[in-house]
Scaffold this motif. Structure first.
Motif, PDB file in Angstrom:
ATOM      1  N   ALA A 111      18.683 -17.111  -6.170  1.00 43.15           N
ATOM      2  CA  ALA A 111      17.899 -18.200  -5.584  1.00 43.15           C
ATOM      3  C   ALA A 111      16.795 -18.703  -6.511  1.00 43.15           C
ATOM      4  CB  ALA A 111      17.300 -17.747  -4.252  1.00 43.15           C
ATOM      5  N   LEU A 113      15.661 -22.354  -6.831  1.00 45.13           N
ATOM      6  CA  LEU A 113      15.238 -23.069  -5.618  1.00 45.13           C
ATOM      7  C   LEU A 113      13.806 -23.574  -5.695  1.00 45.13           C
ATOM      8  CD1 LEU A 113      16.000 -24.023  -2.850  1.00 45.13           C
ATOM      9  CD2 LEU A 113      15.582 -21.725  -1.964  1.00 45.13           C
ATOM     10  N   THR A 157      15.299 -22.587   7.102  1.00 42.65           N
ATOM     11  CA  THR A 157      15.856 -23.451   6.067  1.00 42.65           C
ATOM     12  C   THR A 157      15.824 -22.757   4.711  1.00 42.65           C
ATOM     13  OG1 THR A 157      15.149 -25.449   7.234  1.00 42.65           O
ATOM     14  CG2 THR A 157      15.549 -25.644   4.869  1.00 42.65           C
ATOM     15  N   ASP A 158      14.705 -22.157   4.411  1.00 47.05           N
ATOM     16  CA  ASP A 158      14.549 -21.457   3.137  1.00 47.05           C
ATOM     17  C   ASP A 158      15.592 -20.344   3.021  1.00 47.05           C
ATOM     18  OD1 ASP A 158      12.984 -21.051   0.706  1.00 47.05           O
ATOM     19  OD2 ASP A 158      12.346 -19.170   1.620  1.00 47.05           O
ATOM     20  N   VAL A 160      19.262 -21.725   2.329  1.00 48.20           N
ATOM     21  CA  VAL A 160      19.582 -22.124   0.962  1.00 48.20           C
ATOM     22  C   VAL A 160      19.710 -20.900   0.069  1.00 48.20           C
ATOM     23  CG1 VAL A 160      18.981 -23.637  -0.951  1.00 48.20           C
ATOM     24  CG2 VAL A 160      18.272 -24.247   1.347  1.00 48.20           C
ATOM     25  N   ARG A 161      18.810 -19.942   0.261  1.00 47.59           N
ATOM     26  CA  ARG A 161      18.881 -18.729  -0.546  1.00 47.59           C
ATOM     27  C   ARG A 161      20.187 -17.980  -0.313  1.00 47.59           C
ATOM     28  NH1 ARG A 161      13.290 -16.221   1.204  1.00 47.59           N
ATOM     29  NH2 ARG A 161      14.180 -14.293   0.402  1.00 47.59           N
ATOM     30  N   VAL A 210      21.866 -29.302  -1.517  1.00 45.98           N
ATOM     31  CA  VAL A 210      20.802 -28.664  -0.742  1.00 45.98           C
ATOM     32  C   VAL A 210      20.619 -29.414   0.583  1.00 45.98           C
ATOM     33  CG1 VAL A 210      18.337 -28.141  -0.688  1.00 45.98           C
ATOM     34  CG2 VAL A 210      19.634 -27.821  -2.797  1.00 45.98           C
ATOM     35  N   VAL A 252      22.867 -28.222   3.282  1.00 49.60           N
ATOM     36  CA  VAL A 252      22.436 -26.944   3.847  1.00 49.60           C
ATOM     37  C   VAL A 252      21.259 -27.137   4.802  1.00 49.60           C
ATOM     38  CG1 VAL A 252      21.574 -24.634   3.320  1.00 49.60           C
ATOM     39  CG2 VAL A 252      23.213 -25.730   1.787  1.00 49.60           C
ATOM     40  N   VAL A 253      20.287 -27.923   4.358  1.00 50.10           N
ATOM     41  CA  VAL A 253      19.103 -28.159   5.182  1.00 50.10           C
ATOM     42  C   VAL A 253      19.486 -28.792   6.511  1.00 50.10           C
ATOM     43  CG1 VAL A 253      16.944 -29.453   5.360  1.00 50.10           C
ATOM     44  CG2 VAL A 253      17.564 -28.362   3.203  1.00 50.10           C
ATOM     45  N   VAL A 276      17.082 -33.862  -2.359  1.00 47.87           N
ATOM     46  CA  VAL A 276      17.969 -32.806  -1.863  1.00 47.87           C
ATOM     47  C   VAL A 276      19.448 -33.195  -1.818  1.00 47.87           C
ATOM     48  CG1 VAL A 276      16.145 -31.693  -0.552  1.00 47.87           C
ATOM     49  CG2 VAL A 276      17.605 -33.401   0.562  1.00 47.87           C
ATOM     50  N   LEU A 299      24.554 -26.888  -5.262  1.00 46.14           N
ATOM     51  CA  LEU A 299      24.427 -25.442  -5.427  1.00 46.14           C
ATOM     52  C   LEU A 299      24.858 -25.034  -6.837  1.00 46.14           C
ATOM     53  CD1 LEU A 299      25.759 -24.064  -2.023  1.00 46.14           C
ATOM     54  CD2 LEU A 299      23.424 -24.639  -2.681  1.00 46.14           C
TER      55      LEU A 299
END
Lengths: 136, 136
Positions: A103, A106, B7-8, B11-12, B75, B78-79, B121, B126
């Motif tokens: 990550a 990010l 959300t964080d 993505v991770r 991203v 994903v969000v 975003v 990714l």
DNA sequence: GCGTAAGCCTATCTAGTAGATAGGAATGAT
DNA sequence: ATCATTCCTATCTACTAGATAGGCTTACGC
């Protein structure tokens, strides 16, 4: 990525003050014009004054007025005055977020997001916004 | 202007899955790698699967893998999968906010902010992010 | 089949905080 | 002096983000 009621109210109030510039406007008048709970608004106006965006005057015929010309106040100024940082990750500044392993990259994304937001709000002044009128 | 933990985490987790592509990764492995509470993460992974971003496999040697190539997942995807709209004003979509009187022009600002966020975003994939490595 | 390891799903708890309120102290004009 | 207004602090309430628990379902190995 969430604009709070507090932030929204703050900008609306500032725009209402701008419209009356340079006259003093009472908190009660602003509250009525923009349908904001008065007590709540008073706390917001206090923040705006402490941030140096508003000038206030007490007593009879008191009220609020812009401390600087509308051309020199941006939406970003207002947002920061009442809400702190423009973008936060889990409540912390984007620059403070650290990532490990896969990550790692990010961090750059959130920083870029914040800069994108800044690019918008730091270039919109109250003067510009107040020229946009509701079409009948 | 607030990135939630949900959300964080999402993505991770996606980036961790990307790193192992095309192998299946267990939720427990992801949780350990990115220090995310397992039970919480499971709910997030479910959302990501339902959004069509992840493929899952049950049973022994089960796990998660990307449903699409990392080059085709942004991203923003994903969000939106876990958090709904990118930007909200008092919990509502920016387009839904209506203003009257002096604040009329404010609508345009929030919409512009949302577009600015999208610009970032929706263009970060990714695949791009996973190439950024931690320097020793 | 049966056991086991994994994902699936729902219900629930908890703590923090956004949003809102109340009441009084300080101030300024008449 | 009095009244209208801003100033300031303390507080309440409801919501929800964040986190947890536990049972159900699926898949593979033996």
């Amino acid at each position: 990525m969430y604009v709070s009621a507090r932030t929204d109210y703050a900008v609306r109030a500032m725009l209402s003050v701008t419209a009356e510039h340079p006259r003093l406007v009472k908190a009660a008048t602003l509250a009525a014009a923009q349908e904001i709970p008065l007590s709540f608004l008073q706390g917001i106006l206090l923040d705006l004054r402490r941030a140096g965006l508003l000038h206030s005057h007490r007593g009879v015929d008191g009220g609020y007025a812009l401390a600087r010309p509308a051309e020199e106040i941006t939406v970003g100024d207002v947002v920061r005055a009442v809400g702190g940082a423009l973008a936060t990750v889990r409540g912390l500044p984007t620059t403070h977020a650290t990532y490990h392993g896969a990550a790692f990259g990010l961090h750059d994304v959130w920083v870029a997001v914040e800069e994108a937001i800044e690019g918008v709000v730091d270039h919109k002044t109250l003067a510009e916004l107040s020229t946009i009128k509701e079409s009948a």
